[in-house]
Design an enzyme around this catalytic site. Structure first.
Site, PDB file in Angstrom:
ATOM      1  N   HIS A 239       0.825  -1.222   0.000  1.00  0.00           N
ATOM      2  CA  HIS A 239       0.000   0.000   0.000  1.00  0.00           C
ATOM      3  C   HIS A 239       0.854   1.265   0.000  1.00  0.00           C
ATOM      4  CE1 HIS A 239      -3.699  -2.338   1.720  1.00  0.00           C
ATOM      5  NE2 HIS A 239      -3.482  -2.560   0.444  1.00  0.00           N
ATOM      6  N   HIS A 350      -1.486 -11.678  -1.102  1.00  0.00           N
ATOM      7  CA  HIS A 350      -2.854 -11.151  -1.258  1.00  0.00           C
ATOM      8  C   HIS A 350      -3.650 -12.039  -2.203  1.00  0.00           C
ATOM      9  CE1 HIS A 350      -1.903  -9.379  -5.228  1.00  0.00           C
ATOM     10  NE2 HIS A 350      -0.825  -8.837  -4.712  1.00  0.00           N
ATOM     11  N   GLU A 388      -5.504  -9.748 -10.433  1.00  0.00           N
ATOM     12  CA  GLU A 388      -4.292  -9.016 -10.088  1.00  0.00           C
ATOM     13  C   GLU A 388      -3.236  -9.853  -9.359  1.00  0.00           C
ATOM     14  OE1 GLU A 388      -4.873  -6.114  -6.870  1.00  0.00           O
ATOM     15  OE2 GLU A 388      -7.026  -6.409  -7.104  1.00  0.00           O
TER      16      GLU A 388
HETATM   17  N1  GLY Z   1      -5.884  -0.589  -5.855  1.00  0.00           N
HETATM   18  C1  GLY Z   1      -6.449  -1.392  -4.871  1.00  0.00           C
HETATM   19  C2  GLY Z   1      -6.406  -2.821  -5.217  1.00  0.00           C
HETATM   20  O1  GLY Z   1      -5.757  -3.189  -6.167  1.00  0.00           O
HETATM   21  O2  GLY Z   1      -7.047  -3.617  -4.606  1.00  0.00           O
HETATM   22 MN    MN Z   2      -7.474  -4.221  -7.089  1.00  0.00          MN
HETATM   23 MN    MN Z   3      -5.188  -1.918  -7.765  1.00  0.00          MN
END
Ligand code: GLY
Ligand code: MN
Ligand code: MN
Length: 444
Positions: A239, A350, A388
């Site tokens: 972050h 994550h 992501e």
């Molecule tokens: N930009 C916040 C996320 O990728 O979760």
């Molecule tokens: Mn995101």
């Molecule tokens: Mn993001």
């Protein structure tokens, strides 16, 4: 957007004659007499399209003899305040412009609510979200209960309004998808502009400025979240958003940035070499993350569980970690063993995505809580997710030094279609060849 149809759909899910109360977001003081930029509440906006603060929407569900009604409480016209702060619709113009059945000054909320709640069987309200309004709600209920001798009844059922709205918001209609595609295009072009502008010696905030320029130049009102421009070792801080480091020759820079357009977010991450050429170690990890993203995208289709795309990305990443010596191959008999032991967590900590919509981490349940084992829910047409995967290598014993300080994430936005998915963020360059062809070209 058909706000009236949304109100009707919500009202149709309520008990006959029940009342729903939904406030917008409060203004927030930054300091002195300056507020933070005002942002409406997403659920309130979803049902009204109204962006002024100090507003509350009330819905009364239909009964056998009365149709459903929507009532907007909002700021009154005020010549002096409008000179200082700008236009206010006022109840009369708000009623006609936003198509509600009635509109009243927000100052009259208490008076009207005591009347509207009298004999209503149920109140749909998100208790514990807004302390000031919670106190007003208690006042209304007391006022109604005080009339018990006349035979007036107070609501006996209290329902959390938000899960109903969250499920509605989770499925994006054609208008919403078109808007999110436009938001993705603007954000994709912002990433491209930042790539073109990059060169060693620049500060991270200079790339942030390029992103914000494209957002605003194309009519996006805000960044959907604080942009992350993380070069060199900063890319391993998930972050990070101080954005004040000077970028060096040989660094990668990870940019996670997306605009908010007319209330809808985009969320894109690209990672590229500041000097326009990946080193061997950087390219190796970049191609691994890209392969993980490809595998994740393959797992996106209606009916597939939400968890499938994370699992697909994770398998590719962990196989790569074993092959490249990030995770000790001698300890594990298989990829599944390594995953079960969470061997990847030091490098990938994550999930691979989240719902995306009006909120960047949008609303909607991820699991089917009606089943005992609470399985991941199936994807459905109109859901929008980010995809992501990433890898983040901090220096540590046993970790090959050539990968130290490399942080890579590749994030796209997709809408689930009837037979797979559609990419909303295709405008952002992504392959090694595309990236190497454009980084720094603003200076040619
Ligand atoms: N930009 C916040 C996320 O990728 O979760
Ligand atoms: Mn995101
Ligand atoms: Mn993001």
């Amino acid at each position: 957007m058909d706000y009236a149809a949304r109100r009707a759909r919500l009202a149709a899910q309520m008990q006959p004659g029940a009342v729903a109360v939904l406030p917008t977001a409060p203004e927030v003081l930054r300091n002195g007499d300056s507020d933070y930029p005002y942002r409406h509440d997403s659920a309130f906006y979803y049902l009204t399209g109204f962006t002024e603060p100090d507003s509350v929407l009330v819905l009364v569900a239909a009964t056998d003899d009365k149709p459903a009604r929507s009532i907007l409480f909002c700021r009154e016209k005020n010549v002096e305040r409008e000179i200082w702060d700008g236009y206010r619709h006022g109840p009369e113009a708000a009623r006609t412009t936003f198509g509600v059945d009635d509109a009243y000054p927000i100052a009259e909320l208490d008076t009207h609510m005591a009347r509207l709640l009298a004999n209503a069987p149920a109140l749909y309200y998100a208790l514990a979200s807004n302390a000031a309004l919670d106190a007003q709600v208690m006042g209304w209920l007391k006022a109604v209960r005080a009339q018990a001798r006349t035979g007036t009844t107070a609501p006996g059922t209290f329902v959390n309004l938000l899960p109903l709205l969250d499920e509605m918001r989770l499925i994006k209609d054609a208008d919403e998808q078109a808007l999110m595609l436009r938001a993705g295009e603007i954000s994709g072009r912002a990433h491209e502009r930042a790539m073109r502008a990059a060169r060693p010696g620049m500060a991270e905030y200079e790339l942030e400025a390029e992103l914000l320029y494209v957002f605003r130049k194309n009519g996006a009102q805000f960044p959907a979240y604080t942009p992350i421009v993380a070069s060199g070792p900063n890319a391993c801080i998930l972050h990070y958003n101080v954005n004040d480091r000077t970028m060096r020759d040989g660094d990668l820079v990870l940019i996670d940035a997306g605009c908010e357009l007319d209330g809808y977010a985009s969320d894109i991450t690209r990672t590229f070499p500041v000097n326009g050429r990946f080193t061997d170690a950087q390219r190796t990890l970049y191609e691994l993350v890209l392969a993980a993203q490809d595998a994740a995208l393959e797992a996106i289709a209606p009916g597939r569980p939400y968890s499938a795309f994370h699992e697909a990305a994770l398998r590719v990443l962990v196989q790569g970690m074993l092959d490249l010596g990030l995770v000790d191959k001698s300890k594990y008999a298989s990829v599944d063993d390594a995953i079960a032991d969470k061997a990847h967590v030091p490098f990938y900590m994550h999930g691979t995505g989240h719902w995306l919509g009006m909120d960047v981490h949008d609303v909607g349940a991820y699991r089917d809580v009606t089943q005992a084992e609470k399985p991941s829910r199936p994807l459905a047409e109109g859901m929008v997710v980010t995809v992501e995967p990433g890898i983040y290598v901090r220096p540590a014993d046993g970790v090959p030094e050539r990968f130290w300080h490399i942080g890579i994430r590749i994030e796209d936005d997709v809408v689930v279609t009837n037979d797979g998915y559609r990419l909303l963020s295709a405008a952002a360059p992504k392959t090694v060849a595309e990236i190497e062809a454009i980084v720094g070209t603003a200076h040619d």
